[in-house]
Design an enzyme around this catalytic site. Structure first.
Site, short mmCIF file in Angstrom:
data_model
loop_
_atom_site.label_atom_id
_atom_site.label_comp_id
_atom_site.label_asym_id
_atom_site.label_seq_id
_atom_site.Cartn_x
_atom_site.Cartn_y
_atom_site.Cartn_z
N GLY A 576 29.49 27.53 43.37
CA GLY A 576 30.62 26.64 43.62
C GLY A 576 30.14 25.43 44.36
N ASP A 657 37.07 33.26 37.86
CA ASP A 657 36.20 34.42 37.64
C ASP A 657 36.65 35.64 38.45
OD1 ASP A 657 34.21 35.73 36.32
OD2 ASP A 657 32.56 34.92 37.53
#
Ligand code: NAG
Ligand code: NAG
Ligand code: NAG
Ligand code: NAG
Ligand code: NAG
Ligand code: NAG
Ligand code: NAG
Ligand code: NAG
Ligand code: NAG
Ligand code: NAG
Length: 851
Positions: A576, A657
């Site tokens: 991320g 996710d």
């Protein structure tokens, strides 16, 4: 014989006249016996009683040792009253006793003794001050002459491991104390409801043979028995101390071996109290033993009446056997404050009533909250570490009037007080910042400025400061405590991590720290398309303590060492953006505590999650079977984390996710959502969820579809239009995993996706086989149905049919409530097929089958 008025008067006098102290030998453990104000010896054993008395030096920090004038010493042979401690300074001065209780809830008899004895040569005859036990006003001590000792006794169940006895100056003279004793009571004697105490009002040895107050060696609780010289008296013929059998009140033989009775023709005994507190509740303890050997044609039987109502009876005292009658829930006086107690012989009785001993207590209701034990312990430790004096005595927060200087507390009638602010500025503090400060869990403001601290600010405190604690501490170079990880090394505190994400060129600058960042920029290389490891680090590692508090840059070898060469690598994945990771903070999202960025080695270091990921607990290999309740809590935790990303973050974040391997569990089985590798955020609010702008890689192209097979929202797959409902879908799949413990995609079976499998089971009405068989039916059927219902709604094919995460969170909480209230032992197997089918149909209408 009718008890004439002078008897009544004498009773009243006895209640007013204060008795000399009687101390009792007993070596039982748990006793605390303090002779206040003695300085020259630390302890001595009283010759008469055999009790060992200690000086009060270890129990209080203030006050002065004084001795009574010799004239009064001669009058009183009780050595413990010859010295006293007086408290000319401060409005509240306290003793702190730490009894060694074997178990919680031990009830103590606490006694305080006072003998003025003209210790200050002022001949002060009216002196008044308050006595507190814990945070409650116990009594007002009124000294009216120099020679009469005052005795205050109360039963007390401490709410923490220490008992504070405080003397409060009310402006009517300097408080003092001569004696303090504490006796653990056994067998639940003198019991009263929780939150109440019994304060001694009178304790009488009825019909004592002598007019003297004696110091009884044989009262195991050192109770003081006042003699009532009532006649006629009967006594046992035996002088053997064991001749009267005992009960749990352990009344001394010398008290029990005499009893008051009338002459042969008397049919009643009458005892009377006047001018009592008509609002108060009184507890009587009457102790009886027959002392005469009765002939076959003799009997002694009577009823006991209090204010006209039968209190107990008919009662036949047993020969040479102690028997105690007491009132629970207690008695009220009449409206005038009078008690009339009658012991009236029954018609069958040939002998008059008798009574051996009598005790009277007033019920005290203690409803004041104290400071939470954890806070009290923490602040006491701070006091100890720095040797602080101030007015720091007694309970820190209560009573509010005597709040410790530099503290503020939150007050709540139904829960313990918490310390919310602490001002230790300019207090001359040296050495380390006491770690116990961080144990003040509700602390919001902490001022430590103007002190000479050395060493690091405890990590726990730094972490707290990051989570809302307003910490003021000097920042000048000479006195700035370094964070432990950076002590003596380069300043790493302000390194801004910069990491690569999937295909992204990235950089991250926290504007405020831009300059520092520039100094470190060499470390911050742009890396393209790197794969990174997510490393799970135990934050209590000796050489790694600082990472819990600061986002830190680590070297690759450091991480290798810390993780024992990646023994516990939790997962790997896309990365991320750090900007995202730094911004996001929620208890159900894993916290990033450090990172490494060296050429090809990029690692994110997350807080340690002791129990690993959810999937490993659901898989057949796991030995520990997650309980249904655990599963519901994990679902709620995860839902809350997601809800925060969706609704609590601006711009909104879609995780993309959500899956069981990304749900990490800590040692308390609290779940946190991890791995934001694919997360996207959206600058626009409202209905426009088209991914754009914020990332360098636009989402709306086929190539960028990301996620884990089995969890990917079919709508997103088809349309490429991403919104937060895609997370809801993945979450629904994960719920089905929690319910069934099956893999999401079972390659060997026909209905290979867990959604298809569950749908087909529901279609067949076979609900009982949906649930993980290892639960063995240990859940409430209602909560099971509800969870299936929620899951199926989440995996609706069209995103508009799916509930929001807020809705899901609410439903899950209701589901848990159902489980907790419905632990009725019903298992699925016990339900008839009919009801199962009904519910199953219900489902199917609620949420169309997915795929
Ligand atoms: C005993 O009772 C008689 C009356 O029966 C009474 O005259 C006498 O005074 C009583 N004795 C005492 C000691 O009270
Ligand atoms: C105070 O406590 C210390 C350590 O527990 C002990 O050695 C000392 O004798 C005590 N002093 C008194 C006066 O009881
Ligand atoms: C006493 O009570 C406290 C708090 O209620 C609890 O934490 C502790 O375990 C108890 N101790 C014992 C010996 O029961
Ligand atoms: C009861 O037992 C205590 C201690 O064992 C003893 O001191 C006391 O004298 C006994 N009481 C009676 C009435 O025998
Ligand atoms: C009388 O008893 C009530 C109830 O326990 C108490 O609140 C009150 O303070 C008492 N009054 C006096 C004068 O002790
Ligand atoms: C009881 O019996 C004794 C003899 O055992 C006798 O002297 C006495 O008068 C009797 N008393 C009564 C009240 O019957
Ligand atoms: C007890 O006996 C006395 C004398 O006979 C009588 O005045 C009184 O009312 C009796 N008390 C009760 C509660 O019956
Ligand atoms: C406690 O609260 C009072 C009143 O709100 C404030 O004046 C004082 O500064 C506070 N003390 C601390 C230590 O924060
Ligand atoms: C904190 O304590 C210092 C020193 O005792 C005092 O000067 C200052 O006013 C206090 N600050 C607050 C906010 O109470
Ligand atoms: C701190 O220590 C320095 C030197 O060790 C001393 O000069 C200074 O007065 C101290 N400050 C305080 C507030 O104690």
């Amino acid at each position: 014989m009718v008890i004439s008025k002078h008897f009544l008067v004498s009773i009243l006098q006895v209640t007013l006249v204060v008795l000399p102290f009687l101390i009792q030998a007993q070596d039982s453990s748990g006793f605390i016996s303090i002779d206040c104000g003695i300085s020259d010896v630390s302890s001595y054993t009283d010759e008469t009683t055999g009790i060992t008395y200690f000086s009060d030096a270890n129990f209080t920090e203030t006050g002065e040792n004084r001795g009574i004038s010799p004239a009064y010493k001669e009058q009183n042979n009780q050595q413990q009253l010859w010295n006293l401690r007086s408290f000319p300074e401060g409005s509240r001065n306290c003793y702190t006793l730490k009894p060694l209780a074997e178990e919680n809830g031990t009830r103590y008899l606490v006694r305080a003794g006072f003998l003025y004895g003209n210790y200050d040569n002022k001949g002060r005859l009216v002196l008044e001050f308050d006595l507190y036990i814990g945070v409650e006003l116990w009594a007002t001590v009124v000294i009216e002459d120099s020679e009469t000792p005052i005795n205050k006794e109360i039963t007390y169940v401490p709410s923490s491991d220490r008992i504070h006895i405080c003397l409060v100056n009310t402006g009517n003279g300097i408080p003092f104390i001569s004696l303090l004793e504490l006796r653990p009571l056994q067998d639940d004697i003198y019991a009263s409801e929780s939150g109440t105490s019994l304060e001694l009002s009178g304790r009488y040895d009825v019909s004592s043979e002598t007019d003297e107050t004696m110091r009884y060696k044989d009262d195991m609780y050192s109770r003081v028995w006042s003699p009532l010289v009532w006649k006629p008296v009967i006594t046992t013929s035996s002088s053997n101390e064991n001749s009267i059998s005992n009960n749990s009140y352990q009344i001394p033989f010398t008290v029990m071996n005499t009893a008051y009775t009338g002459n042969k023709t008397t049919r009643y005994l009458y005892i009377n109290w006047k001018k009592l507190n008509s609002s108060a509740t009184y507890f009587f303890y009457m102790h009886f033993a027959e002392l005469e050997k009765l002939q076959a044609n003799q009997s002694r039987e009577f009823n006991i009446y209090i204010n006209g109502a039968v209190w107990y009876g008919p009662f036949v005292p047993r020969y040479l056997s102690a028997f105690t009658i007491y009132s629970d829930p207690g008695s009220k006086t009449d409206s005038e404050g009078t008690f009339n107690i009658w012991l009236n012989s029954t018609d069958d009785s040939t002998l008059p009533p008798l009574i051996n001993a009598l005790e009277m207590y007033v019920l005290r209701e203690f409803s004041q909250q104290t400071t939470s034990q954890a806070d009290a312990e923490a602040i006491s430790d701070v006091k100890l570490v720095y040797g602080l004096k101030r007015n720091w005595q007694g309970d820190p927060c209560a009573p509010e009037t005597y709040l410790w200087d530099g503290l503020n507390c939150s007050y709540n009638a139904n829960s313990p007080h918490r310390i919310v602010s602490l001002n230790l500025s300019s207090s001359g503090l040296k050495g380390e910042v006491a770690p116990s400060i961080a144990s003040l869990k509700m602390l919001k403001i902490l001022n430590l400025k103007g002190n000479n601290f050395t060493g690091p600010v405890p990590d726990a405190l730094t972490k707290r400061a990051e989570n809302g604690l307003l910490l003021s501490i000097d920042t000048s170079p000479s006195s700035t405590p370094c964070t432990s990880g950076s002590c003596g090394k380069k300043k790493t505190n302000f390194v801004v991590p910069l990491v690569a994400s999937l295909g992204g060129v990235l950089f991250l600058i926290l504007t405020l720290l831009a300059v520092l960042w520039a100094l470190n920029r060499k470390k911050q290389q742009k890396t393209k398309d790197s794969r990174v490891d997510t490393v799970n680090v135990e934050s209590n590692e000796e050489y790694f303590p600082s990472f819990v508090s600061k986002k830190q840059e680590l070297t690759y070898p450091e991480i290798q060492r810390i993780t024992n060469n990646f023994e516990r690598v939790l997962g790997e994945g896309g990365f991320g953006k750090l900007k995202l990771l730094l911004r996001v903070h929620h208890k159900n999202l894993t916290t990033l505590i450090g990172y490494c960025n060296e050429a090809s080695n990029i690692a994110l270091v997350y807080e340690y999650m002791a129990m690993g990921n959810l999937r490993s607990h659901l898989s057949g290999s796991s030995k520990n079977i997650l309980s249904w309740e655990d599963r519901l809590r994990i679902a709620i935790d995860t839902a809350q984390g997601l809800e925060y990303l969706h609704n609590g973050c601006k711009p909104q974040i879609v995780h993309r996710d959500v899956k069981s391997t990304n749900i990490l569990l800590n040692e308390r089985m609290q779940a946190k959502l991890g791995d934001f590798g694919l997360a996207k955020f959206f600058p626009t609010e409202g209905g426009n969820y088209i991914a754009s702008g914020a990332t360098s890689t636009p989402v709306g192209i086929t190539a960028s579809i990301a996620g884990t097979p089995g969890y990917i929202d079919p709508e997103y797959y088809i349309s490429n239009s991403l919104n937060e409902k895609s997370d809801v879908y993945s979450f629904g799949v994960m719920l089905l995993e929690i319910i069934t413990a099956r893999p999401v995609l079972a390659k060997t079976q026909q209905n290979n996706h867990v959604i298809e499998w569950v749908s087909s089971m529901l279609g067949k009405g076979d609900i009982k086989n949906i649930l993980d068989p290892r639960l063995e039916g240990d859940f409430s059927i209602n909560s099971a149905w509800k969870l299936i219902e929620i899951s199926m709604a989440c995996v609706s094919r069209t995103s508009t049919s799916r509930p929001t995460m807020s809705r899901v969170t609410i439903e899950l909480k209701e589901c848990l409530a159902t489980e907790l209230s419905g632990k009725d032992g019903h298992s699925v197997a016990e339900y008839s097929k009919d009801s199962v089918e009904m519910v199953a149909n219900n489902f199917l209408s609620l949420s169309p089958r997915a795929r």
